[in-house]
Design an enzyme around this catalytic site. Structure first.
Site, mmCIF file in Angstrom:
data_model
loop_
_atom_site.group_PDB
_atom_site.id
_atom_site.type_symbol
_atom_site.label_atom_id
_atom_site.label_comp_id
_atom_site.label_asym_id
_atom_site.label_seq_id
_atom_site.Cartn_x
_atom_site.Cartn_y
_atom_site.Cartn_z
ATOM 1 N N TYR A 101 -45.140 -11.982 -36.905
ATOM 2 C CA TYR A 101 -46.058 -11.734 -35.807
ATOM 3 C C TYR A 101 -47.530 -11.898 -36.280
ATOM 4 O O TYR A 101 -47.713 -11.385 -37.423
ATOM 5 C CB TYR A 101 -45.926 -10.345 -35.185
ATOM 6 C CG TYR A 101 -44.882 -10.111 -34.115
ATOM 7 C CD1 TYR A 101 -44.939 -10.265 -32.808
ATOM 8 C CD2 TYR A 101 -43.330 -9.722 -34.537
ATOM 9 C CE1 TYR A 101 -44.175 -10.284 -32.168
ATOM 10 C CE2 TYR A 101 -42.490 -9.501 -33.719
ATOM 11 C CZ TYR A 101 -42.542 -9.721 -32.532
ATOM 12 O OH TYR A 101 -41.768 -9.960 -31.605
ATOM 13 N N ASP A 129 -43.642 -7.787 -25.272
ATOM 14 C CA ASP A 129 -44.235 -6.839 -23.993
ATOM 15 C C ASP A 129 -44.993 -7.641 -23.169
ATOM 16 O O ASP A 129 -45.484 -8.844 -23.352
ATOM 17 C CB ASP A 129 -44.915 -5.724 -24.739
ATOM 18 C CG ASP A 129 -43.943 -4.924 -25.361
ATOM 19 O OD1 ASP A 129 -42.856 -4.733 -25.084
ATOM 20 O OD2 ASP A 129 -44.599 -4.238 -26.414
ATOM 21 N N ARG A 162 -48.060 -3.245 -32.673
ATOM 22 C CA ARG A 162 -49.496 -2.978 -32.146
ATOM 23 C C ARG A 162 -49.816 -1.630 -32.639
ATOM 24 O O ARG A 162 -50.824 -1.259 -32.672
ATOM 25 C CB ARG A 162 -49.497 -3.111 -30.635
ATOM 26 C CG ARG A 162 -49.408 -4.559 -30.226
ATOM 27 C CD ARG A 162 -48.677 -4.663 -28.951
ATOM 28 N NE ARG A 162 -49.397 -3.983 -27.930
ATOM 29 C CZ ARG A 162 -48.896 -3.400 -26.586
ATOM 30 N NH1 ARG A 162 -47.752 -3.900 -26.115
ATOM 31 N NH2 ARG A 162 -49.673 -2.925 -25.820
ATOM 32 N N ARG A 173 -37.875 -9.473 -27.571
ATOM 33 C CA ARG A 173 -38.373 -9.122 -26.074
ATOM 34 C C ARG A 173 -39.863 -8.823 -26.260
ATOM 35 O O ARG A 173 -40.474 -7.510 -26.964
ATOM 36 C CB ARG A 173 -37.826 -7.697 -25.515
ATOM 37 C CG ARG A 173 -36.356 -7.770 -25.337
ATOM 38 C CD ARG A 173 -35.941 -6.608 -24.981
ATOM 39 N NE ARG A 173 -35.805 -5.823 -26.266
ATOM 40 C CZ ARG A 173 -34.698 -5.040 -26.544
ATOM 41 N NH1 ARG A 173 -33.582 -5.134 -26.049
ATOM 42 N NH2 ARG A 173 -34.923 -4.370 -27.787
#
Lengths: 253, 253
Positions: free
Chosen positions: A117, A58, A205, A56
């Site tokens: 990522y 963001d 993040r 998922r």
């Protein structure tokens, strides 16, 4: 005798510019990537088709290689035709890179063994009009060596409570296994690449926001070791903005 | 005795994503790059400052190295301070890359001896969400060798009537000197780089649109020689879309 309706499982690899989307997952506040794809699939086959994503992402987060699966029963469209039709009907900021048949039991989310990522920081004195939607612009020179030292502390199996937000829906364990956390200098950009078996909400993040504080010399590399032990989110850095983050790749067995 | 107001000439190098602008030049239909910069300069110095650009880029065309000059009289701001203040007040899609003092007689437009444009074509079967605003997406495979042969015919001193639009304000001569017209394959992109002493209205984009027809094998390389001789715009290809075009560099003596 009625003919049994045959369905088969398709694996999709998807890229998107997250700038215009409220994240991957369908939700009431605005258009998500999942909803957009499901709407186009419904147009093509005349009934609702669920799209299951590996992750998922963001609001505002991008993907170079999101993986999803669907149960497909419409045999009048061959797979290459479905692929062309999907891209023809989807907006330009959302592309299906590949479609292939998968094992009937394949599940994009539950079968994923790791995700990679990449976070892009544009670290130059002046911004760049052409990278403003796809990187975090930081004009102050970052100390990449210090960031690299700090990044090493995140590798391994840890409780990541101090660098994540628990939104309620997370499974009880805050333990994840990070296989790699690399800080890479690439001309005027600094990339943080993180690969792991799973990620908590806003974890990548928050790690990047913390590494940037190390890069500013606002905290030491060593402090990251203490941060992890503390399990206290208030001791971590800011959550880095969404528009620098890319889901690069999802690995399966 | 009144003190003489001292003014000096500043040369600016500017990059912009043209997507949100009605071209470089100030005009009544919408916001131009020139107007945006002039508005910010007026805020900084309390009076109107004319910004003279080397080139009038069209609506939607980008720049990596537009050159402009201004007459500057406000000595309370040193040049590096002016530079920082400008970028702080300008939007992120418009950056001043450099400011330096120039000779008092310097004129960004009249002193330019050549300009280099790059046209980016994304030539892959599927588009790219992250390059959609900065390239022309052409899924059909282009024949780069044929395009290269055709490009060579544009080099030299020619009347370019057949690959330009005469909007009325052009000087009477349609002759320009093109120093270089290169077709470059760069991974999944095809770039057309054109350098010359000047360009007619929509000339680069018409040349690219014509080269793409050669790349499709819809016309021969040789046909370009005839096209130039004809001076008939109706025989050229389509005008390539603005969002693939970049003003890369302006050269001065």
């Amino acid at each position: 005798m009625k003919s049994k309706s045959e369905t088969f499982c398709l694996k999709l690899v998807i890229a998107y510019d997250g700038g215009a989307y409220f994240g991957w997952q369908r939700q009431p506040n605005g258009m998500s990537v999942q909803q957009r794809i499901e709407e186009v699939l419904e147009k093509l086959c005349g009934q609702h088709v669920n799209v299951y994503g590996a992750s998922r992402t963001d609001t505002g987060v991008h993907a170079l290689g999101m993986v999803a699966h669907i149960e497909w029963s419409k045999i009048s469209l061959a797979i290459p035709e479905l692929h062309r039709a999907l891209n023809a009907l989807l907006p330009e900021d959302l592309r299906v890179l590949a479609i292939a048949r998968a094992a009937q039991s394949f599940h994009a989310r539950f079968d994923a063994v790791s995700k990679l990522y990449r976070y892009r920081i544009l670290n130059s004195p002046i911004g760049d009009p052409f990278r403003r939607g796809a990187s975090w612009f930081i004009p102050q020179k970052l100390n990449v060596t210090a960031m690299r030292e700090a990044a090493a502390f995140f590798v391994g199996k840890h409780n990541f409570s101090s660098v994540a937000v628990n939104p309620g829906y997370e499974r009880t364990t805050m333990v994840r296994h990070i296989h790699r956390c690399a800080v890479i200098k690439k001309s005027d950009e600094v990339h943080v690449e993180i690969e792991g078996d799973g990620f908590l909400y806003k974890m990548v993040r928050t790690i990047v926001g913390t590494l940037v504080e190390v890069g500013y010399k606002r905290r030491t590399s060593e402090s990251v070791r203490e941060l992890l032990k503390s399990r206290d989110r208030r001791l971590a850095g800011q959550t880095a903005p969404a528009h620098g983050l890319f889901l690069v790749r999802v690995r399966y067995r």
